[in-house]
Design a protein around this motif. Structure first.
Motif, PDB file in Angstrom:
ATOM      1  N   PRO A 286      35.671 -15.624 -12.121  1.00 10.72           N
ATOM      2  CA  PRO A 286      35.471 -14.067 -12.757  1.00 10.72           C
ATOM      3  C   PRO A 286      34.578 -13.502 -10.924  1.00 10.72           C
ATOM      4  O   PRO A 286      33.691 -13.718 -10.335  1.00 10.72           O
ATOM      5  CB  PRO A 286      34.520 -13.700 -13.544  1.00 10.72           C
ATOM      6  CG  PRO A 286      32.808 -15.180 -13.892  1.00 10.72           C
ATOM      7  CD  PRO A 286      34.712 -16.280 -13.326  1.00 10.72           C
ATOM      8  N   PRO A 287      35.704 -12.768 -10.708  1.00 14.65           N
ATOM      9  CA  PRO A 287      34.570 -11.098  -9.955  1.00 14.65           C
ATOM     10  C   PRO A 287      33.233 -10.527  -9.977  1.00 14.65           C
ATOM     11  O   PRO A 287      33.248  -9.685 -11.158  1.00 14.65           O
ATOM     12  CB  PRO A 287      35.876 -10.536  -9.654  1.00 14.65           C
ATOM     13  CG  PRO A 287      36.513 -10.265 -10.907  1.00 14.65           C
ATOM     14  CD  PRO A 287      36.500 -11.605 -11.577  1.00 14.65           C
ATOM     15  N   VAL A 288      32.257 -11.571  -9.646  1.00 15.50           N
ATOM     16  CA  VAL A 288      30.882 -11.099  -9.814  1.00 15.50           C
ATOM     17  C   VAL A 288      30.797  -9.640  -8.995  1.00 15.50           C
ATOM     18  O   VAL A 288      30.148  -9.219 -10.247  1.00 15.50           O
ATOM     19  CB  VAL A 288      30.070 -12.352  -9.254  1.00 15.50           C
ATOM     20  CG1 VAL A 288      28.259 -11.520  -9.092  1.00 15.50           C
ATOM     21  CG2 VAL A 288      30.292 -13.295  -9.870  1.00 15.50           C
ATOM     22  N   GLY A 289      31.586  -9.182  -8.073  1.00 11.18           N
ATOM     23  CA  GLY A 289      30.943  -8.021  -7.864  1.00 11.18           C
ATOM     24  C   GLY A 289      31.343  -6.943  -8.558  1.00 11.18           C
ATOM     25  O   GLY A 289      30.678  -6.468  -9.438  1.00 11.18           O
ATOM     26  N   ALA A 290      32.569  -6.486  -9.018  1.00 12.24           N
ATOM     27  CA  ALA A 290      33.515  -6.395 -10.084  1.00 12.24           C
ATOM     28  C   ALA A 290      32.375  -6.750 -11.647  1.00 12.24           C
ATOM     29  O   ALA A 290      32.464  -5.492 -12.149  1.00 12.24           O
ATOM     30  CB  ALA A 290      34.779  -6.576  -9.832  1.00 12.24           C
ATOM     31  N   LEU A 291      31.881  -7.554 -12.249  1.00 19.06           N
ATOM     32  CA  LEU A 291      30.976  -7.401 -13.250  1.00 19.06           C
ATOM     33  C   LEU A 291      29.983  -6.961 -13.060  1.00 19.06           C
ATOM     34  O   LEU A 291      29.244  -5.891 -13.971  1.00 19.06           O
ATOM     35  CB  LEU A 291      30.470  -9.277 -13.111  1.00 19.06           C
ATOM     36  CG  LEU A 291      31.821  -9.763 -14.146  1.00 19.06           C
ATOM     37  CD1 LEU A 291      31.238 -11.321 -14.380  1.00 19.06           C
ATOM     38  CD2 LEU A 291      32.058  -9.027 -14.971  1.00 19.06           C
ATOM     39  N   ARG A 292      29.470  -7.248 -11.781  1.00 21.24           N
ATOM     40  CA  ARG A 292      27.818  -6.144 -11.612  1.00 21.24           C
ATOM     41  C   ARG A 292      28.433  -4.688 -11.875  1.00 21.24           C
ATOM     42  O   ARG A 292      27.184  -3.848 -11.650  1.00 21.24           O
ATOM     43  CB  ARG A 292      26.687  -6.084 -10.143  1.00 21.24           C
ATOM     44  CG  ARG A 292      26.173  -5.675  -9.443  1.00 21.24           C
ATOM     45  CD  ARG A 292      24.449  -5.532 -10.602  1.00 21.24           C
ATOM     46  NE  ARG A 292      24.275  -6.634  -9.402  1.00 21.24           N
ATOM     47  CZ  ARG A 292      22.846  -7.056 -10.259  1.00 21.24           C
ATOM     48  NH1 ARG A 292      22.639  -6.393 -11.294  1.00 21.24           N
ATOM     49  NH2 ARG A 292      22.154  -8.059  -9.152  1.00 21.24           N
ATOM     50  N   VAL A 293      29.015  -4.361 -11.048  1.00 17.97           N
ATOM     51  CA  VAL A 293      30.110  -2.628 -11.060  1.00 17.97           C
ATOM     52  C   VAL A 293      30.056  -2.518 -13.439  1.00 17.97           C
ATOM     53  O   VAL A 293      29.643  -1.183 -13.503  1.00 17.97           O
ATOM     54  CB  VAL A 293      31.134  -2.124 -10.609  1.00 17.97           C
ATOM     55  CG1 VAL A 293      32.159  -1.601 -10.581  1.00 17.97           C
ATOM     56  CG2 VAL A 293      30.297  -2.695  -8.991  1.00 17.97           C
ATOM     57  N   PHE A 294      31.075  -3.001 -13.528  1.00 21.70           N
ATOM     58  CA  PHE A 294      31.040  -2.653 -14.563  1.00 21.70           C
ATOM     59  C   PHE A 294      29.386  -3.091 -14.962  1.00 21.70           C
ATOM     60  O   PHE A 294      29.267  -2.147 -16.423  1.00 21.70           O
ATOM     61  CB  PHE A 294      32.143  -3.979 -15.108  1.00 21.70           C
ATOM     62  CG  PHE A 294      32.219  -3.949 -17.090  1.00 21.70           C
ATOM     63  CD1 PHE A 294      32.548  -3.092 -17.489  1.00 21.70           C
ATOM     64  CD2 PHE A 294      31.187  -4.674 -18.017  1.00 21.70           C
ATOM     65  CE1 PHE A 294      32.679  -2.521 -19.030  1.00 21.70           C
ATOM     66  CE2 PHE A 294      30.819  -5.068 -19.401  1.00 21.70           C
ATOM     67  CZ  PHE A 294      32.038  -3.821 -19.711  1.00 21.70           C
ATOM     68  N   GLU A 295      28.802  -4.392 -15.225  1.00 24.71           N
ATOM     69  CA  GLU A 295      26.952  -3.547 -15.714  1.00 24.71           C
ATOM     70  C   GLU A 295      26.940  -2.008 -15.550  1.00 24.71           C
ATOM     71  O   GLU A 295      26.305  -1.749 -16.547  1.00 24.71           O
ATOM     72  CB  GLU A 295      26.561  -5.188 -15.697  1.00 24.71           C
ATOM     73  CG  GLU A 295      25.624  -4.782 -16.095  1.00 24.71           C
ATOM     74  CD  GLU A 295      24.420  -3.472 -15.876  1.00 24.71           C
ATOM     75  OE1 GLU A 295      23.550  -3.605 -16.229  1.00 24.71           O
ATOM     76  OE2 GLU A 295      24.196  -3.769 -14.295  1.00 24.71           O
TER      77      GLU A 295
END
Length: 291
Positions: A4-13
């Motif tokens: 999973p794209p960790v950077g995008a997960l951080r943005v989503f959170e």
């Protein structure tokens, strides 16, 4: 399946936590369009939307909310582990969050004594802002002000100083003892006139109008004005104990408000404070007057 794209997960959170794309963008120091792009890319990776969109409003779908909760816990654990690792790589350091009045009037004048007690332990002093949460992932000990002993999950709360508050002024203003004399000398206000209204009522002067005067949004500003002889201020007697003892300020009345308030030391409760935190806590508590 690809990672999973960790950077995008951080943005989503961040979006889920703030409930806003724009506030998440502000936190992450990127544009709102960049946040939207990252979230849409993440939804593409999942093959399903994470939000229900209606015009400019977005609402987390059920599986999106579950993902956000799991990410908040995971990123919190990662951040805490990184802070611990960063501390472990350097000299021992104690981080203490203190409300400004205690930092300026109480802790800093006494800090040399603790440094002599533990010369190899570094101490980092940061502000604890009244009413704002403290990140105990990055703070070892805090000193706060509250109306009653706060109940904080997983934290130990120990009484430190009383909040008893009474009128004081600089000696050269004379000794205004009655409410009328204090009005004539000029009132200094902490945030608003509520403190003086409560004091007048307690002093048996409910019909007496509270006069306007300078309003200070910080106790240290209020204290500075009182020391400069600009009027009479309501101050927590414990915090200005040094000023009273050394004659820079004089107490004008035994009538005092905020008897139920107090200053408290907050540390971790489970599994308990580390030896360095316990050393600082015990030293700080020992500086309080024995009542």
């Amino acid at each position: 399946m690809s990672q999973p794209p960790v950077g995008a997960l951080r943005v989503f959170e961040a979006v889920a936590r703030h409930g806003s794309f724009s506030r998440a963008a502000d936190e992450l120091c990127v544009t709102q369009s960049a946040v939207s792009h990252q979230v849409r890319g993440l939804e593409g990776w999942f093959g399903a939307p994470l939000f229900e969109r209606s015009g400019n409003r977005v609402t987390l779908l059920h599986h999106g909310a579950e993902l956000a909760q799991a990410l908040a816990r995971a990123f919190g654990d990662i951040d805490a582990a990184c802070r611990r690792a960063r501390r472990a790589g350097g000299p021992p350091m104690l981080t203490v969050a203190v409300i400004p009045s205690v930092a300026i009037c109480w802790l800093i004048p006494r800090l040399d004594a603790f440094r002599a007690l533990a010369p190899r332990l570094g101490v980092r002093i940061v502000y604890a802002i009244h009413g704002q949460p403290i990140d105990f992932g990055d703070v070892d000990l805090a000193v706060i002000f509250a109306e009653r002993p706060p109940t904080l999950a997983g934290m130990a709360v120990t009484p430190f100083l009383p909040g008893l508050t009474a009128p004081v002024c600089a000696p050269h203003l004379g000794s205004p003892r009655t409410a009328a004399e204090m009005l004539a000398a000029g009132l200094l206000h902490d945030t608003d006139a509520g403190g003086w209204r409560a004091w007048f009522d307690l002093a048996g002067e409910p019909e007496l109008a509270v006069a306007e005067g300078p309003v200070f949004e910080d106790f240290n500003l209020l204290r500075a004005a009182a020391l400069a002889g600009q009027g009479v201020a309501l101050c927590a007697l414990a915090i200005i104990a040094d000023d009273l003892r050394e004659g820079r300020l004089v107490q004008l009345s035994d009538t005092a408000i905020r008897r139920e308030h107090g200053y408290y030391v907050v540390t971790g409760h489970r599994p308990g404070p580390t030896p360095t935190v316990a050393l600082f806590r015990d030293w700080l508590l020992s500086t309080a007057p024995q009542i």
